[in-house]
Design a protein around this motif. Structure first.
Motif, PDB file in Angstrom:
ATOM      1  N   TYR A   1       0.849  -1.197   0.000  1.00 41.70           N
ATOM      2  CA  TYR A   1       0.000   0.000   0.000  1.00 41.70           C
ATOM      3  C   TYR A   1       0.882   1.244   0.000  1.00 41.70           C
ATOM      4  O   TYR A   1       1.904   1.293   0.683  1.00 41.70           O
TER       5      TYR A   1
ATOM      6  N   ASN B   1       0.030   5.542  -0.204  1.00 43.76           N
ATOM      7  CA  ASN B   1      -0.667   6.813  -0.460  1.00 43.76           C
ATOM      8  C   ASN B   1      -1.947   6.660  -1.271  1.00 43.76           C
ATOM      9  O   ASN B   1      -2.152   7.329  -2.284  1.00 43.76           O
ATOM     10  N   GLY B   2      -2.820   5.743  -0.848  1.00 41.73           N
ATOM     11  CA  GLY B   2      -4.085   5.560  -1.535  1.00 41.73           C
ATOM     12  C   GLY B   2      -4.019   4.686  -2.756  1.00 41.73           C
ATOM     13  O   GLY B   2      -5.005   4.592  -3.513  1.00 41.73           O
ATOM     14  N   ASN B   3      -2.871   4.028  -2.993  1.00 42.37           N
ATOM     15  CA  ASN B   3      -2.700   3.151  -4.149  1.00 42.37           C
ATOM     16  C   ASN B   3      -2.190   1.785  -3.698  1.00 42.37           C
ATOM     17  O   ASN B   3      -1.541   1.661  -2.654  1.00 42.37           O
TER      18      ASN B   3
ATOM     19  N   LYS C   1      -8.722   0.331 -12.451  1.00 38.83           N
ATOM     20  CA  LYS C   1      -7.768   1.230 -13.089  1.00 38.83           C
ATOM     21  C   LYS C   1      -6.347   0.786 -12.763  1.00 38.83           C
ATOM     22  O   LYS C   1      -5.966   0.695 -11.595  1.00 38.83           O
TER      23      LYS C   1
ATOM     24  N   ASN D   1       0.184  -0.009 -10.796  1.00 43.45           N
ATOM     25  CA  ASN D   1      -0.245   0.956  -9.795  1.00 43.45           C
ATOM     26  C   ASN D   1      -1.767   1.041  -9.893  1.00 43.45           C
ATOM     27  O   ASN D   1      -2.307   1.432 -10.926  1.00 43.45           O
TER      28      ASN D   1
ATOM     29  N   SER E   1     -10.333   3.337  -4.187  1.00 43.59           N
ATOM     30  CA  SER E   1     -11.478   4.210  -3.939  1.00 43.59           C
ATOM     31  C   SER E   1     -11.951   3.976  -2.514  1.00 43.59           C
ATOM     32  O   SER E   1     -12.549   2.938  -2.219  1.00 43.59           O
TER      33      SER E   1
ATOM     34  N   THR F   1     -10.246  -0.934  -7.546  1.00 42.83           N
ATOM     35  CA  THR F   1     -10.803  -0.381  -8.772  1.00 42.83           C
ATOM     36  C   THR F   1     -10.280  -1.196  -9.951  1.00 42.83           C
ATOM     37  O   THR F   1      -9.445  -2.083  -9.790  1.00 42.83           O
TER      38      THR F   1
ATOM     39  N   PRO G   1      -5.019   2.824  -8.254  1.00 38.03           N
ATOM     40  CA  PRO G   1      -5.599   3.781  -7.311  1.00 38.03           C
ATOM     41  C   PRO G   1      -6.824   3.165  -6.643  1.00 38.03           C
ATOM     42  O   PRO G   1      -7.673   2.562  -7.304  1.00 38.03           O
TER      43      PRO G   1
ATOM     44  N   LYS H   1       4.877   7.729 -12.698  1.00 35.86           N
ATOM     45  CA  LYS H   1       4.796   6.294 -12.983  1.00 35.86           C
ATOM     46  C   LYS H   1       5.892   5.840 -13.953  1.00 35.86           C
ATOM     47  O   LYS H   1       5.807   4.752 -14.535  1.00 35.86           O
TER      48      LYS H   1
END
Length: 541
Positions: free
Chosen positions: A149, A151-153, A188, A177, A181, A186, A179, A227
């Protein structure tokens, strides 16, 4: 394209078969090839409480044999097992890695054999005794080998089927990577294509993330913002990666440990470790200036990260093909070792050397371990992913400060009219409080089997109590007899049955006490339950 021998070795894990969840529900999503399953009924079928309840740590038992003495300072409870997912083609996947952020644990999965197929689970442990599998993503044509994990990713190490992605060329290794939610998965993905067969491990700092690849592998540095790959250094047979505030540490199965400057990837130090079998998954962890390295059949090696000198070897006690140290995880002064067929072993970290606490009484082989917060996550052979909770004292009671630590052995027996008081963390096999006796325990206490309060006996429980095994009828009971009193100030979890014989009394103190009873409750006449409490399973009604 068939997987090579490296990935076959990497997949040497055997877990339980779960229910087939390939029939999507209305609230499941299939986007960009990723199927995100959020139907709670489907996910709930993968949670198994059969072996839940208090588990023991056996003193000095590092050979898989049961010891007569149970550690009395490290109470543990297995709160659930998670069966692995089944992909759209009916393949049962196998757990490979775990990362944790707050109350969410993220579990990655791979497939054994020629087929590439993976998944990621998200497990919520907000309710400490009722973990929840909140979402799962099936990722076709891809083995998910590792994740972390950041920073939110989620940073995800993987290997893809080159026949399904023309951008791969002949190299299956990738790093994604994803992201998140609100902490959930997700569809993505940002993809970096790497030159190797498999990405074996990933790690992340604030501004960069790192990946290592096996075979003729390399260490890669990737910018978290753009990235883009910003650095690379070659090293064969890379298995694991770990970070300090300014260092990147890599483990090669053939070349040992390299320590790099995190900014420039300049090599600062290298030193040899024990030679390992080809391609097997291994991990490292850092405890201050000590580097703990899982070395397979050679056990655990402990090294000074600055000098490279070896500080300690924890050897495998019994030879065997499956008796190997696969992984190590440091948490809150403890080191947890996944030792294959020998199970999960626990050590206490000291200023100089690790000291043995014992082996954890769980079924199945231990192939990977990650500990964070109050939890231990174990990928265990035929036993699925086990979630174990460490029962820690979370409240200091001023009136208890003069009490000593428990020191009476694996069975606590108070004779008639005897009074005993203890504080701290206590793990025992059984307890009997006889007529007129009074036991006070402040902190966290776990009782593996029966707890009996005989006539006029009193148990003052302040903090937390866990007792018994999950719904094993007549196997583990908490028994309160005539005129005996259980005073509760805190949290009680009874995994087995509660028998309240005639004249029994439970008294809840304060306004925040909680009781959870998973087994059946039997009540005699004139049973008294007083005070303010929350009955999570509504068993005391």
């Amino acid at each position: 394209m068939k997987k090579n021998i490296y990935l076959f070795s990497f997949l040497a894990v055997s877990l339980l078969i779960s229910c087939d969840n390939s029939d999507d529900k209305n609230d499941n999503q299939s986007l960009n090839g990723i199927t995100i399953i959020s139907d709670q009924n489907t996910l709930n079928q993968r949670l198994d409480y059969t072996n839940a309840g208090v588990i023991s740590v056996e003193n000095g038992s590092l050979t898989g044999k049961t010891s007569e003495n149970t550690v009395t300072s490290f109470p543990l409870v297995q709160i659930a097992e998670v069966k692995p997912p089944v992909d759209a083609n009916g393949k049962t996947l196998q757990a490979s890695h775990v990362t944790v952020n707050g109350n969410y644990a993220y579990v990655s999965y791979i497939t054994r054999g020629d087929v590439y197929s993976g998944a990621i689970d998200v497990i919520d442990v907000t309710n400490p005794y009722k973990p929840k599998l909140v979402t799962s993503a099936l990722i076709p044509n891809t083995d998910i080998t590792s994740l972390t994990y950041s920073n939110g990713n989620l940073i995800i190490g993987a290997a893809k089927d080159v026949d399904k992605d023309p951008l791969l060329g002949t190299n299956p290794a990738v790093v994604f990577n994803m992201p998140l939610s609100s902490g959930l998965l997700t569809d993505k993905l940002t993809t970096n294509y790497l030159e190797s067969r498999v990405t074996t491990d990933v790690a992340a700092s604030t501004s960069n993330y790192f990946a290592v690849t096996g075979d003729n592998g390399s260490l890669f540095k990737i910018s978290a913002s753009t990235k883009a790959i910003t650095g690379k250094t070659a090293m064969a047979d890379l298995r694991s990666i770990a970070l300090t505030s300014d260092k990147v540490v890599t483990l090669s199965g053939t070349k040992g440990v390299n320590v790099y400057n995190q900014s420039t990837l300049a090599l600062q130090k290298s030193f040899a470790t024990s030679a390992d079998v080809s391609g097997a998954k291994r991990t490292m962890d850092i405890d201050g200036t000590k580097l703990l390295v899982s070395e397979g059949p050679a056990g655990l090696g402990v090294y000074d990260i600055n000098s490279g000198s070896k500080l300690q070897t924890i050897a495998i006690a019994a030879a065997g093909e499956d008796n190997v140290t696969n992984a190590v995880s440091i948490n809150d002064g403890y080191a947890f070792l996944a030792n294959g067929a020998l199970g999960l072993n626990v050590y206490q970290s000291g200023t100089t050397q690790l000291t043995t606490l014992g082996s954890v009484g769980i079924a199945g082989s231990s192939n990977y371990v990650k500990s964070s917060g109050n939890y231990i996550y174990v990928a265990s052979g035929t036993g699925g992913l086990k979630i174990i909770k460490m029962e820690k004292p979370n409240t200091t009671f001023a009136s208890c400060l003069t009490y000593g630590l428990y020191n009476q052995g694996k069975d606590l027996i108070l004779n008639s009219n005897e009074t005993k008081s203890y504080q701290g963390a206590t793990s025992i096999n059984s307890a009997i409080v006889n007529s007129g006796a009074a036991l006070t325990h402040c902190g966290a206490i776990s009782v593996l089997s029966n707890l009996t309060l005989n006539s006029n006996g009193t148990f003052n429980m302040r903090g937390s109590l866990s007792q018994g095994k999950y719904q094993q009828s007549n196997a583990t009971e908490l028994i309160i007899n005539d005129k005996a009193i259980l005073n509760i100030e805190g949290s009680v979890v009874i995994w087995g049955d509660l028998r309240l014989n005639s004249g029994a009394k439970i008294n809840f103190i304060g306004n925040d006490s909680i009781i959870t009873i998973y087994g059946k409750v039997t009540k005699g006449s004139n049973v008294t339950i007083t005070g303010t409490y929350k009955d999570t399973e509504n068993k005391l009604k």
